[in-house]
Design an enzyme around this catalytic site. Structure first.
Site, PDB file in Angstrom:
ATOM      1  N   GLU A 169      12.289  -1.393  -7.348  1.00 35.22           N
ATOM      2  CA  GLU A 169      11.919  -0.186  -6.648  1.00 35.22           C
ATOM      3  C   GLU A 169      12.911   0.282  -5.637  1.00 35.22           C
ATOM      4  OE1 GLU A 169       7.987   0.687  -4.651  1.00 35.22           O
ATOM      5  OE2 GLU A 169       7.746  -0.809  -6.157  1.00 35.22           O
TER       6      GLU A 169
ATOM      7  N   ASP B 174       8.354   4.177  -6.157  1.00 33.98           N
ATOM      8  CA  ASP B 174       7.982   2.783  -6.268  1.00 33.98           C
ATOM      9  C   ASP B 174       8.176   2.305  -7.678  1.00 33.98           C
ATOM     10  OD1 ASP B 174       5.208   1.975  -4.120  1.00 33.98           O
ATOM     11  OD2 ASP B 174       7.236   1.318  -4.121  1.00 33.98           O
TER      12      ASP B 174
ATOM     13  N   LEU C 199      12.907   1.327  -7.796  1.00 33.15           N
ATOM     14  CA  LEU C 199      11.950   0.718  -6.890  1.00 33.15           C
ATOM     15  C   LEU C 199      12.074   1.410  -5.538  1.00 33.15           C
ATOM     16  CD1 LEU C 199      12.452  -3.089  -7.601  1.00 33.15           C
ATOM     17  CD2 LEU C 199      10.548  -1.670  -8.333  1.00 33.15           C
ATOM     18  N   ASP C 200      10.977   1.435  -4.780  1.00 33.13           N
ATOM     19  CA  ASP C 200      11.040   2.000  -3.437  1.00 33.13           C
ATOM     20  C   ASP C 200      12.025   1.232  -2.567  1.00 33.13           C
ATOM     21  OD1 ASP C 200       9.232   3.978  -3.875  1.00 33.13           O
ATOM     22  OD2 ASP C 200       7.543   2.961  -2.942  1.00 33.13           O
ATOM     23  N   LYS C 201      12.439   1.867  -1.529  1.00 28.87           N
ATOM     24  CA  LYS C 201      13.387   1.273  -0.588  1.00 28.87           C
ATOM     25  C   LYS C 201      12.950  -0.115  -0.132  1.00 28.87           C
ATOM     26  CE  LYS C 201      15.177   2.057   4.087  1.00 28.87           C
ATOM     27  NZ  LYS C 201      15.139   2.966   5.265  1.00 28.87           N
TER      28      LYS C 201
END
Length: 389
Positions: free
Chosen positions: A37, A46, A199-201
Protein backbone atom coordinates in the site's frame (compact mmCIF):
# COMPACT_ATOMS: atom_id res chain seq x y z
CA UNK A 1 9.14 -20.37 -5.94
CA UNK A 2 8.56 -18.70 -2.62
CA UNK A 3 10.38 -16.60 -0.10
CA UNK A 4 10.11 -15.41 3.49
CA UNK A 5 12.05 -12.31 4.49
CA UNK A 6 13.82 -11.05 7.49
CA UNK A 7 7.90 -8.76 4.89
CA UNK A 8 -23.98 4.18 11.33
CA UNK A 9 -26.36 1.66 10.45
CA UNK A 10 -25.81 -1.00 7.90
CA UNK A 11 -26.38 0.37 4.43
CA UNK A 12 -29.31 -1.40 2.77
CA UNK A 13 -27.18 -2.00 -0.30
CA UNK A 14 -24.31 -3.60 1.56
CA UNK A 15 -24.14 -7.20 2.67
CA UNK A 16 -22.15 -8.43 5.66
CA UNK A 17 -22.13 -12.12 6.38
CA UNK A 18 -20.48 -14.08 9.16
CA UNK A 19 -19.54 -17.72 8.74
CA UNK A 20 -20.82 -20.15 11.34
CA UNK A 21 -17.81 -22.43 11.18
CA UNK A 22 -14.81 -21.99 13.45
CA UNK A 23 -12.64 -19.51 11.61
CA UNK A 24 -9.92 -18.93 14.18
CA UNK A 25 -6.44 -18.95 12.69
CA UNK A 26 -3.56 -20.26 14.75
CA UNK A 27 -1.73 -17.27 16.19
CA UNK A 28 1.57 -18.90 15.25
CA UNK A 29 1.06 -17.47 11.79
CA UNK A 30 1.71 -13.99 13.19
CA UNK A 31 5.25 -13.87 11.95
CA UNK A 32 4.00 -14.02 8.37
CA UNK A 33 2.97 -10.54 7.31
CA UNK A 34 3.38 -8.06 4.54
CA UNK A 35 1.69 -5.01 3.09
CA UNK A 36 0.91 -3.59 -0.27
CA UNK A 37 0.00 0.00 0.00
CA UNK A 38 0.89 3.57 -0.71
CA UNK A 39 0.14 6.33 -3.09
CA UNK A 40 0.96 9.96 -3.60
CA UNK A 41 -2.20 11.13 -5.29
CA UNK A 42 -4.51 13.45 -3.32
CA UNK A 43 -6.26 10.44 -1.82
CA UNK A 44 -3.94 7.67 -0.74
CA UNK A 45 -4.67 4.19 -2.04
CA UNK A 46 -4.74 1.33 0.44
CA UNK A 47 -5.77 -1.75 -1.37
CA UNK A 48 -5.98 -0.04 -4.75
CA UNK A 49 -4.87 -1.93 -7.81
CA UNK A 50 -5.19 -1.78 -11.56
CA UNK A 51 -8.51 -3.55 -11.83
CA UNK A 52 -11.67 -3.12 -13.88
CA UNK A 53 -14.73 -5.02 -15.01
CA UNK A 54 -14.07 -4.76 -18.73
CA UNK A 55 -13.07 -7.59 -20.97
CA UNK A 56 -9.49 -6.72 -21.86
CA UNK A 57 -6.48 -8.23 -23.54
CA UNK A 58 -2.93 -7.03 -23.00
CA UNK A 59 0.12 -7.89 -25.01
CA UNK A 60 3.29 -6.28 -26.25
CA UNK A 61 6.24 -6.84 -28.48
CA UNK A 62 8.95 -7.87 -25.98
CA UNK A 63 11.67 -6.63 -28.33
CA UNK A 64 10.68 -2.98 -27.94
CA UNK A 65 8.39 -0.59 -26.07
CA UNK A 66 5.33 -1.15 -28.24
CA UNK A 67 2.19 -1.58 -26.15
CA UNK A 68 -0.92 -3.41 -27.37
CA UNK A 69 -4.16 -3.22 -25.40
CA UNK A 70 -7.74 -4.12 -26.27
CA UNK A 71 -10.89 -3.73 -24.16
CA UNK A 72 -14.65 -3.76 -24.67
CA UNK A 73 -16.87 -1.04 -23.22
CA UNK A 74 -19.23 -2.35 -20.57
CA UNK A 75 -22.69 -1.09 -19.61
CA UNK A 76 -21.20 0.72 -16.62
CA UNK A 77 -19.06 2.91 -18.91
CA UNK A 78 -21.52 3.31 -21.80
CA UNK A 79 -22.22 6.93 -22.76
CA UNK A 80 -19.11 8.40 -21.21
CA UNK A 81 -16.33 10.30 -23.00
CA UNK A 82 -13.65 8.35 -24.80
CA UNK A 83 -10.85 9.67 -22.56
CA UNK A 84 -12.84 8.86 -19.41
CA UNK A 85 -13.56 5.34 -20.61
CA UNK A 86 -9.93 4.81 -21.59
CA UNK A 87 -8.80 5.92 -18.13
CA UNK A 88 -11.06 3.25 -16.58
CA UNK A 89 -10.11 0.47 -18.99
CA UNK A 90 -6.38 1.22 -19.06
CA UNK A 91 -5.71 2.64 -15.56
CA UNK A 92 -2.01 1.85 -15.70
CA UNK A 93 -1.55 4.89 -17.98
CA UNK A 94 -2.07 8.54 -17.08
CA UNK A 95 -5.11 10.45 -18.41
CA UNK A 96 -2.80 12.84 -20.29
CA UNK A 97 -0.95 10.01 -22.01
CA UNK A 98 -4.22 8.35 -23.06
CA UNK A 99 -5.57 11.65 -24.42
CA UNK A 100 -2.45 12.10 -26.52
CA UNK A 101 -2.81 8.57 -27.92
CA UNK A 102 -6.48 9.23 -28.78
CA UNK A 103 -5.53 12.45 -30.58
CA UNK A 104 -2.69 10.76 -32.49
CA UNK A 105 -4.89 7.84 -33.55
CA UNK A 106 -2.88 5.25 -31.62
CA UNK A 107 -5.96 4.57 -29.46
CA UNK A 108 -9.03 3.87 -31.60
CA UNK A 109 -12.68 2.89 -31.11
CA UNK A 110 -13.93 0.12 -33.42
CA UNK A 111 -10.89 0.75 -35.63
CA UNK A 112 -11.88 4.41 -36.11
CA UNK A 113 -10.03 7.44 -34.84
CA UNK A 114 -12.08 9.39 -32.31
CA UNK A 115 -11.83 12.52 -30.19
CA UNK A 116 -11.08 12.56 -26.46
CA UNK A 117 -14.49 14.07 -25.63
CA UNK A 118 -16.45 11.84 -28.02
CA UNK A 119 -19.09 9.68 -26.32
CA UNK A 120 -18.84 5.94 -26.80
CA UNK A 121 -21.30 3.19 -25.98
CA UNK A 122 -21.58 -0.40 -24.79
CA UNK A 123 -19.99 -3.00 -27.03
CA UNK A 124 -17.49 -0.69 -28.72
CA UNK A 125 -13.92 -1.93 -28.67
CA UNK A 126 -10.98 0.25 -27.77
CA UNK A 127 -7.65 -0.75 -29.29
CA UNK A 128 -4.34 0.74 -28.24
CA UNK A 129 -1.12 0.28 -30.18
CA UNK A 130 1.48 2.78 -29.11
CA UNK A 131 5.10 3.24 -28.18
CA UNK A 132 5.56 3.95 -24.51
CA UNK A 133 8.28 6.51 -23.86
CA UNK A 134 10.24 6.75 -20.62
CA UNK A 135 8.88 8.81 -17.74
CA UNK A 136 11.36 11.70 -17.67
CA UNK A 137 10.09 13.63 -14.63
CA UNK A 138 10.47 10.81 -12.09
CA UNK A 139 14.08 10.92 -10.97
CA UNK A 140 15.96 7.87 -9.66
CA UNK A 141 17.05 8.19 -6.03
CA UNK A 142 19.36 5.69 -4.42
CA UNK A 143 17.67 4.62 -1.19
CA UNK A 144 17.53 1.20 0.46
CA UNK A 145 14.74 -1.15 -0.64
CA UNK A 146 13.73 -4.25 1.33
CA UNK A 147 13.81 -6.75 -1.53
CA UNK A 148 12.05 -10.04 -0.83
CA UNK A 149 12.64 -11.53 -4.28
CA UNK A 150 14.03 -10.39 -7.62
CA UNK A 151 14.59 -11.84 -11.07
CA UNK A 152 14.83 -10.37 -14.58
CA UNK A 153 11.02 -10.04 -14.81
CA UNK A 154 9.86 -8.66 -11.48
CA UNK A 155 10.70 -7.39 -8.04
CA UNK A 156 8.85 -8.17 -4.78
CA UNK A 157 9.44 -5.63 -2.02
CA UNK A 158 8.38 -5.22 1.59
CA UNK A 159 7.18 -1.61 1.84
CA UNK A 160 7.85 0.14 5.16
CA UNK A 161 5.72 2.62 7.04
CA UNK A 162 5.74 6.28 5.94
CA UNK A 163 6.52 5.39 2.32
CA UNK A 164 4.51 6.80 -0.59
CA UNK A 165 4.47 4.50 -3.60
CA UNK A 166 4.90 6.90 -6.52
CA UNK A 167 5.30 10.62 -7.22
CA UNK A 168 2.41 13.03 -7.61
CA UNK A 169 2.06 16.80 -7.95
CA UNK A 170 3.82 18.33 -4.97
CA UNK A 171 5.69 15.11 -4.15
CA UNK A 172 8.25 14.25 -6.80
CA UNK A 173 10.90 12.58 -4.64
CA UNK A 174 11.33 10.23 -1.74
CA UNK A 175 8.85 7.65 -3.05
CA UNK A 176 9.20 3.94 -3.62
CA UNK A 177 9.24 4.48 -7.39
CA UNK A 178 12.19 6.87 -7.10
CA UNK A 179 14.13 4.13 -5.33
CA UNK A 180 13.00 1.46 -7.81
CA UNK A 181 14.19 3.60 -10.74
CA UNK A 182 17.65 3.79 -9.16
CA UNK A 183 17.73 0.03 -8.61
CA UNK A 184 16.15 -0.81 -12.01
CA UNK A 185 16.92 2.03 -14.47
CA UNK A 186 15.00 0.24 -17.25
CA UNK A 187 11.76 0.75 -15.33
CA UNK A 188 11.68 4.35 -16.55
CA UNK A 189 10.33 2.89 -19.80
CA UNK A 190 7.40 1.17 -18.04
CA UNK A 191 3.96 2.58 -17.13
CA UNK A 192 4.14 4.13 -13.65
CA UNK A 193 7.69 2.87 -13.27
CA UNK A 194 6.49 -0.75 -13.14
CA UNK A 195 3.96 -0.26 -10.33
CA UNK A 196 0.84 -2.41 -10.84
CA UNK A 197 -0.80 -2.08 -7.42
CA UNK A 198 -0.39 0.19 -4.43
CA UNK A 199 -0.46 0.46 -0.68
CA UNK A 200 -1.24 3.49 1.46
CA UNK A 201 1.63 5.53 2.78
CA UNK A 202 1.35 3.98 6.24
CA UNK A 203 0.35 0.45 5.26
CA UNK A 204 3.25 -1.94 5.34
CA UNK A 205 3.86 -5.10 3.37
CA UNK A 206 4.42 -6.84 0.07
CA UNK A 207 4.24 -5.31 -3.37
CA UNK A 208 5.19 -6.73 -6.74
CA UNK A 209 6.85 -4.43 -9.29
CA UNK A 210 7.20 -5.34 -12.97
CA UNK A 211 10.61 -5.02 -14.65
CA UNK A 212 9.46 -5.53 -18.25
CA UNK A 213 6.44 -4.73 -20.39
CA UNK A 214 5.72 -8.44 -20.68
CA UNK A 215 5.62 -8.84 -16.89
CA UNK A 216 3.67 -5.60 -16.49
CA UNK A 217 0.93 -6.74 -18.87
CA UNK A 218 0.71 -10.16 -17.25
CA UNK A 219 0.39 -8.75 -13.74
CA UNK A 220 -2.18 -6.15 -14.84
CA UNK A 221 -4.24 -8.89 -16.49
CA UNK A 222 -4.11 -11.04 -13.35
CA UNK A 223 -5.24 -8.13 -11.20
CA UNK A 224 -8.11 -7.44 -13.60
CA UNK A 225 -9.12 -11.09 -13.47
CA UNK A 226 -8.81 -11.08 -9.67
CA UNK A 227 -6.43 -14.02 -9.57
CA UNK A 228 -3.77 -12.24 -7.52
CA UNK A 229 -4.12 -13.20 -3.86
CA UNK A 230 -3.48 -10.44 -1.30
CA UNK A 231 -3.86 -11.28 2.38
CA UNK A 232 -3.48 -8.78 5.21
CA UNK A 233 -3.30 -8.68 8.99
CA UNK A 234 -5.41 -6.00 10.69
CA UNK A 235 -6.04 -5.16 14.34
CA UNK A 236 -9.57 -3.76 14.75
CA UNK A 237 -11.74 -2.52 17.59
CA UNK A 238 -14.34 -4.84 19.06
CA UNK A 239 -15.08 -8.55 19.01
CA UNK A 240 -16.42 -10.97 16.38
CA UNK A 241 -18.38 -14.18 16.76
CA UNK A 242 -16.74 -15.56 13.63
CA UNK A 243 -15.18 -14.62 10.35
CA UNK A 244 -17.29 -13.29 7.49
CA UNK A 245 -17.56 -11.21 4.33
CA UNK A 246 -18.34 -7.55 3.69
CA UNK A 247 -19.94 -7.03 0.27
CA UNK A 248 -20.56 -3.28 -0.04
CA UNK A 249 -19.79 -0.94 -2.97
CA UNK A 250 -17.28 1.83 -2.35
CA UNK A 251 -17.14 5.33 -3.83
CA UNK A 252 -15.69 8.70 -2.96
CA UNK A 253 -17.15 10.33 0.15
CA UNK A 254 -19.84 12.83 -0.82
CA UNK A 255 -18.56 15.67 1.38
CA UNK A 256 -14.95 14.81 2.30
CA UNK A 257 -13.29 14.26 -1.06
CA UNK A 258 -10.09 12.80 0.38
CA UNK A 259 -12.05 9.91 1.89
CA UNK A 260 -13.90 6.92 0.52
CA UNK A 261 -17.20 5.53 1.82
CA UNK A 262 -19.68 2.71 1.35
CA UNK A 263 -22.09 4.01 -1.29
CA UNK A 264 -25.69 4.84 -0.55
CA UNK A 265 -28.44 3.37 -2.72
CA UNK A 266 -28.99 6.78 -4.31
CA UNK A 267 -25.34 7.11 -5.34
CA UNK A 268 -24.44 3.79 -6.95
CA UNK A 269 -23.30 5.33 -10.24
CA UNK A 270 -20.12 6.66 -8.65
CA UNK A 271 -19.25 3.48 -6.73
CA UNK A 272 -17.60 0.15 -7.52
CA UNK A 273 -18.29 -3.31 -6.21
CA UNK A 274 -16.07 -4.19 -3.26
CA UNK A 275 -15.80 -7.51 -1.41
CA UNK A 276 -13.64 -8.18 1.65
CA UNK A 277 -13.30 -11.54 3.43
CA UNK A 278 -12.04 -11.71 7.02
CA UNK A 279 -11.13 -14.45 9.49
CA UNK A 280 -10.24 -14.33 13.16
CA UNK A 281 -6.56 -14.69 13.88
CA UNK A 282 -6.58 -13.88 17.59
CA UNK A 283 -9.19 -12.56 20.01
CA UNK A 284 -8.53 -10.02 22.77
CA UNK A 285 -10.80 -8.49 25.39
CA UNK A 286 -11.66 -5.40 23.37
CA UNK A 287 -9.97 -5.98 20.00
CA UNK A 288 -9.49 -8.62 17.32
CA UNK A 289 -6.49 -9.46 15.14
CA UNK A 290 -7.86 -10.43 11.72
CA UNK A 291 -6.54 -11.96 8.54
CA UNK A 292 -8.21 -10.16 5.65
CA UNK A 293 -8.36 -11.24 2.01
CA UNK A 294 -9.30 -8.90 -0.79
CA UNK A 295 -11.57 -10.09 -3.58
CA UNK A 296 -11.52 -6.63 -5.15
CA UNK A 297 -8.97 -3.84 -4.80
CA UNK A 298 -10.67 -0.52 -4.10
CA UNK A 299 -9.11 2.55 -2.56
CA UNK A 300 -8.97 2.17 1.26
CA UNK A 301 -11.15 -0.94 0.92
CA UNK A 302 -10.23 -2.72 4.14
CA UNK A 303 -10.30 0.46 6.19
CA UNK A 304 -13.67 1.56 4.79
CA UNK A 305 -15.31 -1.86 5.14
CA UNK A 306 -14.11 -2.40 8.72
CA UNK A 307 -15.29 1.07 9.75
CA UNK A 308 -18.63 0.40 8.00
CA UNK A 309 -19.30 -2.66 10.18
CA UNK A 310 -18.29 -0.72 13.31
CA UNK A 311 -14.89 -2.35 13.70
CA UNK A 312 -12.41 0.37 12.62
CA UNK A 313 -8.71 -0.32 12.48
CA UNK A 314 -6.60 0.67 15.45
CA UNK A 315 -4.71 3.88 14.66
CA UNK A 316 -6.78 4.80 11.60
CA UNK A 317 -7.19 8.56 12.05
CA UNK A 318 -9.07 8.90 8.75
CA UNK A 319 -11.93 6.47 9.40
CA UNK A 320 -11.77 6.45 13.21
CA UNK A 321 -11.07 10.11 13.91
CA UNK A 322 -11.77 10.19 17.65
CA UNK A 323 -9.82 8.06 20.08
CA UNK A 324 -12.17 6.58 22.68
CA UNK A 325 -10.61 5.39 25.90
CA UNK A 326 -11.72 1.91 26.92
CA UNK A 327 -13.00 1.70 30.47
CA UNK A 328 -10.94 -0.46 32.76
CA UNK A 329 -7.83 -0.94 30.62
CA UNK A 330 -4.38 -0.27 32.02
CA UNK A 331 -2.55 2.99 31.53
CA UNK A 332 0.06 1.12 29.50
CA UNK A 333 -2.41 -0.25 26.96
CA UNK A 334 -4.27 3.06 26.80
CA UNK A 335 -1.04 4.84 25.86
CA UNK A 336 -0.14 2.16 23.30
CA UNK A 337 -3.52 2.49 21.58
CA UNK A 338 -3.60 6.27 21.81
CA UNK A 339 -0.13 6.72 20.35
CA UNK A 340 -0.16 4.00 17.69
CA UNK A 341 1.07 6.04 14.71
CA UNK A 342 -0.84 4.50 11.79
CA UNK A 343 -3.61 2.15 10.72
CA UNK A 344 -2.76 -1.32 12.04
CA UNK A 345 -2.70 -2.95 8.60
CA UNK A 346 -0.03 -5.15 7.08
CA UNK A 347 -0.16 -7.26 3.88
CA UNK A 348 1.62 -10.43 4.90
CA UNK A 349 1.07 -12.69 1.88
CA UNK A 350 1.09 -12.19 -1.87
CA UNK A 351 0.69 -14.82 -4.57
CA UNK A 352 0.29 -14.71 -8.34
CA UNK A 353 1.24 -16.48 -11.56
CA UNK A 354 4.81 -15.72 -12.55
CA UNK A 355 4.70 -13.86 -15.90
CA UNK A 356 7.51 -15.92 -17.44
CA UNK A 357 7.11 -19.41 -15.98
CA UNK A 358 3.31 -19.37 -15.43
CA UNK A 359 3.99 -21.04 -12.08
CA UNK A 360 2.10 -19.97 -8.97
CA UNK A 361 4.51 -18.11 -6.70
CA UNK A 362 3.83 -17.08 -3.10
CA UNK A 363 5.68 -14.65 -0.88
CA UNK A 364 5.40 -13.85 2.82
CA UNK A 365 7.10 -11.43 5.17
CA UNK A 366 7.31 -10.82 8.91
CA UNK A 367 5.09 -8.49 10.85
CA UNK A 368 6.68 -5.06 11.37
CA UNK A 369 7.90 -4.20 14.85
CA UNK A 370 5.12 -1.74 15.67
CA UNK A 371 2.42 -4.27 14.78
CA UNK A 372 4.09 -6.98 16.87
CA UNK A 373 4.39 -4.60 19.83
CA UNK A 374 0.68 -3.74 19.54
CA UNK A 375 -0.35 -7.41 19.57
CA UNK A 376 1.96 -8.12 22.51
CA UNK A 377 0.44 -5.21 24.44
CA UNK A 378 -3.07 -6.59 23.85
CA UNK A 379 -1.97 -10.05 25.02
CA UNK A 380 -0.32 -8.62 28.14
CA UNK A 381 -3.50 -6.72 28.98
CA UNK A 382 -5.57 -9.90 28.81
CA UNK A 383 -3.19 -11.57 31.27
CA UNK A 384 -3.34 -8.68 33.74
CA UNK A 385 -5.12 -9.61 37.02
CA UNK A 386 -8.63 -8.23 37.05
CA UNK A 387 -8.15 -6.59 40.45
CA UNK A 388 -5.10 -4.62 39.27
CA UNK A 389 -5.75 -0.88 38.90
Amino acid sequence: MSNTTANSDQNPQSKTTESTADTTVDSSTEDNAASIESNAVPIENDESSIENDASSIESQDPSDNIIHRSATITEELSGKRCDQIAAKLFPEFSRGKLQSWITSGELTADNQQCKPRQKLFIGAQLDLTAEFTPVSDWAPESRPINIVYEDEHLLVVNKPINCVVHPAPGLLSGTLVNSVLAHCPGNSALPRGGIVHRLDKDTTGLMVVAKSLEAHSSLVRQLQQRTVSRIYRAVVKGNFISGGTVDAPIGRHTSVRTKMAVAKISDTSASKAAVTHYRICERFAHHTDLTVKLETGRTHQIRVHMAHIKHPLVGDKTYNTRYQQISGVSTELDETLRQFPRQALHAFQLSFEHPATQELVEFQCDLPDDYTQLVNALRAEDKRPKYEE
